[in-house]
Write an enzyme that holds these catalytic residues in place. Structure first.
Site, PDB file in Angstrom:
ATOM      1  N   ASP A  64      44.172 -13.579 -41.021  1.00  0.00           N
ATOM      2  CA  ASP A  64      43.926 -12.793 -42.480  1.00  0.00           C
ATOM      3  C   ASP A  64      44.231 -11.812 -43.066  1.00  0.00           C
ATOM      4  OD1 ASP A  64      42.462 -12.855 -45.389  1.00  0.00           O
ATOM      5  OD2 ASP A  64      40.154 -14.117 -44.829  1.00  0.00           O
ATOM      6  N   ASN A  91      54.035 -10.829 -47.981  1.00  0.00           N
ATOM      7  CA  ASN A  91      54.369 -12.501 -48.920  1.00  0.00           C
ATOM      8  C   ASN A  91      52.570 -12.404 -49.520  1.00  0.00           C
ATOM      9  OD1 ASN A  91      55.745 -14.498 -50.073  1.00  0.00           O
ATOM     10  ND2 ASN A  91      54.787 -15.405 -48.342  1.00  0.00           N
ATOM     11  N   SER A 138      56.341  -9.189 -55.423  1.00  0.00           N
ATOM     12  CA  SER A 138      55.824  -9.165 -56.789  1.00  0.00           C
ATOM     13  C   SER A 138      55.349 -10.178 -57.553  1.00  0.00           C
ATOM     14  CB  SER A 138      55.988  -8.343 -57.223  1.00  0.00           C
ATOM     15  OG  SER A 138      55.187  -7.480 -58.042  1.00  0.00           O
ATOM     16  N   SER A 139      55.509 -10.095 -58.597  1.00  0.00           N
ATOM     17  CA  SER A 139      56.212 -11.494 -59.149  1.00  0.00           C
ATOM     18  C   SER A 139      56.561 -10.612 -60.741  1.00  0.00           C
ATOM     19  CB  SER A 139      55.077 -11.584 -59.867  1.00  0.00           C
ATOM     20  OG  SER A 139      54.117 -13.352 -60.475  1.00  0.00           O
ATOM     21  N   TYR A 152      45.895 -11.193 -60.843  1.00  0.00           N
ATOM     22  CA  TYR A 152      46.955 -11.270 -60.261  1.00  0.00           C
ATOM     23  C   TYR A 152      47.954 -10.102 -60.487  1.00  0.00           C
ATOM     24  CZ  TYR A 152      50.870 -14.027 -58.597  1.00  0.00           C
ATOM     25  OH  TYR A 152      52.206 -14.677 -57.876  1.00  0.00           O
ATOM     26  N   LYS A 156      50.238  -6.732 -58.634  1.00  0.00           N
ATOM     27  CA  LYS A 156      50.834  -6.801 -58.872  1.00  0.00           C
ATOM     28  C   LYS A 156      52.561  -5.862 -59.323  1.00  0.00           C
ATOM     29  CE  LYS A 156      51.443 -11.155 -56.183  1.00  0.00           C
ATOM     30  NZ  LYS A 156      52.203 -11.590 -54.787  1.00  0.00           N
TER      31      LYS A 156
END
Length: 252
Positions: A64, A91, A138-139, A152, A156
């Protein structure tokens, strides 16, 4: 093109499914030895069995990344077992979207600290590599406001900032880049869950992409693999958006 990854040693967090698994498979397919972790032991074991049977040199562990001591111990153990580390791919995400206090804490521990601790633990080995490369995931939610604004999207975005800072601090020693995927569909993933649980949101998200579809994990993995490779030797401090023209902002 030979990406010069044969014989390299790579670490990937969150490598048992989705984008992470595709990255493990892509790096291993280029000849790298890959150690990966994920929280679920059963998923890790299944992934190792599948990829080993396919002829890849992989090993996995149930870790974890929100547990700093466990993450550092895993990285140190991998460096010893593999005889060094050339690549790390951060990731893992808590995928915590609603803006509750619990989700802010989970995103900070998993997305942000999980990335920072991975890099810090691996950095001595990466600097000794001579071809050390950090790739953070990232995103597109980190660069524009969408339904995932809040924990989130905020973290990111912070990961891109952190990664580009690393690129400047480590220039000439270790490269650091991020990849920002668009919506990515895979079995057991968040978009499969949304498709069955919130069809209106799924259809709205799908309609935003001019390609008419979402990304496949392997399409993200090839971008990660290139940035991780010695062939990308002069690419550092970059955020590579892989979204099928989903986002409309100009990245200068």
């Amino acid at each position: 093109m030979d990406l010069q990854l044969a014989g390299r040693k790579a670490l990937v967090t969150g490598g048992s499914k989705g984008i992470g698994r595709a990255v493990v498979e892509s790096l291993a397919g280029e000849g790298a030895t890959v150690a990966f972790c994920a929280r679920g032991a059963e998923g890790v074991e299944a992934c190792v069995a599948d990829l080993t049977a396919a002829g890849h040199d992989v090993r996995g562990a149930a870790v974890d990344v929100a547990d700093g001591d466990a993450l550092r111990a895993w990285v140190t153990g991998c460096a010893e077992d593999l005889g060094g580390i050339d690549v790390v791919v951060a990731n893992v995400s808590a995928l915590a979207i609603p803006p509750t206090e619990e989700n802010w804490e989970a995103s900070f521990r998993t997305d942000m600290l999980g990335t920072v601790r991975l890099v810090e633990a691996a950095l001595p080995a990466l600097e000794a590599s001579g071809a050390g490369s950090i790739v953070t995931i990232s995103s597109v939610s980190g660069r524009e406001i969408d339904f995932a604004a809040g924990p989130y999207g905020t973290f990111k975005g912070a990961i891109v900032h952190y990664t580009q800072g690393l690129a400047h601090q480590l220039a000439g020693r270790v490269r650091a880049n991020s990849v920002s995927p668009g919506n990515t569909y895979f079995e057991g993933g968040v978009w499969e869950s949304i498709e069955s649980g919130d069809r209106e949101l799924y259809d709205r998200a799908l309609a935003l992409n001019p390609t008419g579809r979402m990304a496949r994990p392997e399409e993200i993995a090839v971008a990660v693999t290139f940035l991780a490779s010695p062939v990308a030797s002069f690419v550092t401090g970059t955020n590579l958006v892989v979204d099928g023209a989903l986002t409309r902002g100009v990245q200068l």
